[in-house]
Design an enzyme around this catalytic site. Structure first.
Site, PDB file in Angstrom:
ATOM      1  CG  ASP A 125      -0.435   4.364 -12.244  1.00  0.00           C
ATOM      2  OD1 ASP A 125      -0.913   5.272 -11.521  1.00  0.00           O
ATOM      3  OD2 ASP A 125       0.791   4.254 -12.461  1.00  0.00           O
ATOM      4  N   GLY A 126      -2.691   6.200 -13.647  1.00  0.00           N
ATOM      5  CA  GLY A 126      -2.664   7.298 -14.613  1.00  0.00           C
ATOM      6  C   GLY A 126      -3.800   8.308 -14.454  1.00  0.00           C
ATOM      7  CG  ASN A 127      -7.197   7.414 -12.031  1.00  0.00           C
ATOM      8  OD1 ASN A 127      -7.273   6.849 -13.119  1.00  0.00           O
ATOM      9  ND2 ASN A 127      -7.721   6.924 -10.924  1.00  0.00           N
ATOM     10  CG  HIS A 160      -8.374   9.814  -8.212  1.00  0.00           C
ATOM     11  ND1 HIS A 160      -7.413   8.960  -8.702  1.00  0.00           N
ATOM     12  CD2 HIS A 160      -7.721  10.697  -7.412  1.00  0.00           C
ATOM     13  CE1 HIS A 160      -6.231   9.309  -8.211  1.00  0.00           C
ATOM     14  NE2 HIS A 160      -6.383  10.356  -7.432  1.00  0.00           N
ATOM     15  CB  SER A 199      -0.119  -0.613   2.157  1.00  0.00           C
ATOM     16  OG  SER A 199       0.736  -1.340   1.301  1.00  0.00           O
ATOM     17  NE  ARG A 250      -0.926   8.481  -4.758  1.00  0.00           N
ATOM     18  CZ  ARG A 250      -1.387   8.267  -5.978  1.00  0.00           C
ATOM     19  NH1 ARG A 250      -2.475   8.884  -6.384  1.00  0.00           N
ATOM     20  NH2 ARG A 250      -0.762   7.452  -6.786  1.00  0.00           N
ATOM     21  CG  LEU A 283     -17.092 -10.065 -12.256  1.00  0.00           C
ATOM     22  CD1 LEU A 283     -15.932 -10.704 -13.029  1.00  0.00           C
ATOM     23  CD2 LEU A 283     -17.350  -8.672 -12.830  1.00  0.00           C
ATOM     24  NE  ARG A 288       1.678   0.752 -12.779  1.00  0.00           N
ATOM     25  CZ  ARG A 288       2.156   0.934 -11.563  1.00  0.00           C
ATOM     26  NH1 ARG A 288       2.672  -0.066 -10.910  1.00  0.00           N
ATOM     27  NH2 ARG A 288       2.131   2.124 -10.988  1.00  0.00           N
ATOM     28  CB  SER A 327       3.074  -0.386  -7.459  1.00  0.00           C
ATOM     29  OG  SER A 327       3.751   0.368  -8.433  1.00  0.00           O
TER      30      SER A 327
HETATM   31  C1  IPE Z   1      -0.346   1.750  -7.781  1.00  0.00           C
HETATM   32  O1  IPE Z   1      -0.253   3.001  -8.380  1.00  0.00           O
HETATM   33  C2  IPE Z   1      -1.502   1.715  -6.857  1.00  0.00           C
HETATM   34  C3  IPE Z   1      -2.834   1.884  -7.449  1.00  0.00           C
HETATM   35  C4  IPE Z   1      -3.147   2.001  -8.712  1.00  0.00           C
HETATM   36  C5  IPE Z   1      -3.904   1.888  -6.505  1.00  0.00           C
HETATM   37  P1  IPE Z   1       0.753   4.114  -7.845  1.00  0.00           P
HETATM   38  O2  IPE Z   1       0.576   5.280  -8.739  1.00  0.00           O
HETATM   39  O3  IPE Z   1       0.531   4.354  -6.402  1.00  0.00           O
HETATM   40  O4  IPE Z   1       2.165   3.416  -8.049  1.00  0.00           O
HETATM   41  P2  IPE Z   1       3.641   4.033  -8.072  1.00  0.00           P
HETATM   42  O5  IPE Z   1       3.791   4.847  -6.828  1.00  0.00           O
HETATM   43  O6  IPE Z   1       3.738   4.883  -9.302  1.00  0.00           O
HETATM   44  O7  IPE Z   1       4.534   2.835  -8.145  1.00  0.00           O
HETATM   45  C1  IPE Z   2      -4.019   5.622  -9.869  1.00  0.00           C
HETATM   46  O1  IPE Z   2      -3.786   6.831 -10.486  1.00  0.00           O
HETATM   47  C2  IPE Z   2      -5.032   5.729  -8.769  1.00  0.00           C
HETATM   48  C3  IPE Z   2      -4.494   5.615  -7.415  1.00  0.00           C
HETATM   49  C4  IPE Z   2      -3.280   5.316  -7.102  1.00  0.00           C
HETATM   50  C5  IPE Z   2      -5.436   5.832  -6.341  1.00  0.00           C
HETATM   51  P1  IPE Z   2      -2.691   7.838  -9.935  1.00  0.00           P
HETATM   52  O2  IPE Z   2      -3.346   8.774  -8.979  1.00  0.00           O
HETATM   53  O3  IPE Z   2      -1.524   7.117  -9.422  1.00  0.00           O
HETATM   54  O4  IPE Z   2      -2.315   8.619 -11.257  1.00  0.00           O
HETATM   55  P2  IPE Z   2      -0.866   9.124 -11.693  1.00  0.00           P
HETATM   56  O5  IPE Z   2       0.038   7.925 -11.690  1.00  0.00           O
HETATM   57  O6  IPE Z   2      -0.455  10.156 -10.692  1.00  0.00           O
HETATM   58  O7  IPE Z   2      -1.093   9.678 -13.061  1.00  0.00           O
HETATM   59 MG    MG Z   3       0.200   6.469 -10.269  1.00  0.00          MG
END
Ligand code: IPE
Ligand code: IPE
Ligand code: MG
Length: 270
Positions: free
Chosen positions: A29-31, A46, A75, A80, A140, A197, A205
């Site tokens: 998470d955090g991209n 991403h 899911s 988005r 792996l 995470r 999530s």
């Molecule tokens: C969880 O991240 C799903 C993935 C990393 C693929 P999200 O960014 O979608 O999660 P929430 O919405 O902040 O809980």
């Molecule tokens: C996780 O990064 C990747 C996916 C859920 C596909 P996010 O796109 O959720 O990045 P933030 O949380 O918005 O920074």
């Molecule tokens: Mg996110």
């Protein structure tokens, strides 16, 4: 050397403990925030995230961690904006084309869990081809969770049990937690020892709800594109320092730890 991990349901038996996780599961998470912080479009985050995936896969191979599971698309991520979803799917397709041969050379078994039908036949066919190509690789097992939801997974497993019951092949009274496990997407793979995470949020999530029952949870504020080998080492060090009790007392666990080296030392000249 066999790298097949032993499969033990953590609620039916206490698994053998090791300071190195046999299975690491990651919510990458955090991209988006990484990109936003640089004035870039979210998709740039991403794209950069794919590099971090490559680095983590290499690290697991080097360290001898046999299973790695990555949450790529939940899911709920369909909620988005359409453009982001479309670009994410394109990126997934591109990454598949680019990486699968390399994964195969590195003896990585690649698999995807989730309701992939919704991705359409093109992506579905590529996923299937990649899974078939790498099926027998032993270094792996890399599982990508795509259009995956923990609740979907439990529901689809229940559906299979219900079908067996309706066909008269299964007595509903005989159903236990273990009956569900062969039908879950992660059947045949040990439950994660370590969950990571990135991105600072402290939530699951809808990831591997069933399998995380006794997993050690590790949350870091580091954004996924910046999660590197040194960050991973920190997570592994945190894992190694924890006492996993699986319902037992700390004294019981410490007793086991004292006994093990004494037994191992008996026939040894070291
Ligand atoms: C969880 O991240 C799903 C993935 C990393 C693929 P999200 O960014 O979608 O999660 P929430 O919405 O902040 O809980
Ligand atoms: C996780 O990064 C990747 C996916 C859920 C596909 P996010 O796109 O959720 O990045 P933030 O949380 O918005 O920074
Ligand atoms: Mg996110």
């Amino acid at each position: 050397m066999s790298k097949s991990p032993r499969i033990v349901s953590t609620t039916s038996a206490v698994p053998a403990l090791s300071t190195l996780p046999q299975h690491v599961a990651v919510i990458m998470d955090g991209n988006g925030r990484w990109a936003k912080g640089r004035g870039l479009p979210r998709i740039a985050g991403h794209r950069k995230g794919v590099e971090a995936v490559r680095e983590l896969v290499t690290a697991c191979g080097e360290l001898g961690i046999p299973c790695l599971t990555l949450f790529a698309f939940s899911s709920e991520n369909w909620r988005r904006p359409e453009t982001e979803v479309r670009l994410l799917l394109e990126l997934f397709l591109m990454a598949l084309d680019k990486e699968v041969k390399k994964l195969h050379t590195s003896k990585v078994r690649f698999r995807v869990i989730g309701d992939i039908e919704r991705f359409g036949p093109k992506l579905g066919a590529r996923i299937q081809a990649a899974e078939e190509l790498t099926r027998d690789n032993q270094n792996l097992t890399l599982t990508i969770a795509a259009n995956y939801g923990g609740r979907w997974d439990v529901a689809q497993a229940c559906k299979q049990l219900a079908r067996e019951a309706a066909a008269g092949q299964l007595d509903p009274e005989s159903i236990t937690a273990e009956s569900l496990e062969p039908h879950l997407s992660m059947a045949g793979i040990p439950e994660p020892d370590l969950f990571i995470r990135t991105g600072g949020e402290q939530r699951i999530s809808n990831f591997l709800l069933w399998q995380l029952a006794y997993t050690e949870l590790y949350f870091t504020p580091v954004l996924w594109p910046e999660f590197n080998r040194s960050q991973f080492d920190q997570a592994l060090a945190s894992f190694a320092s924890r006492q996993r009790r699986f319902g037992q007392t700390g004294d019981q666990i410490e007793g086991q730890e004292v006994e093990q080296p004494a037994r191992a030392g008996k026939g040894s000249h070291a």
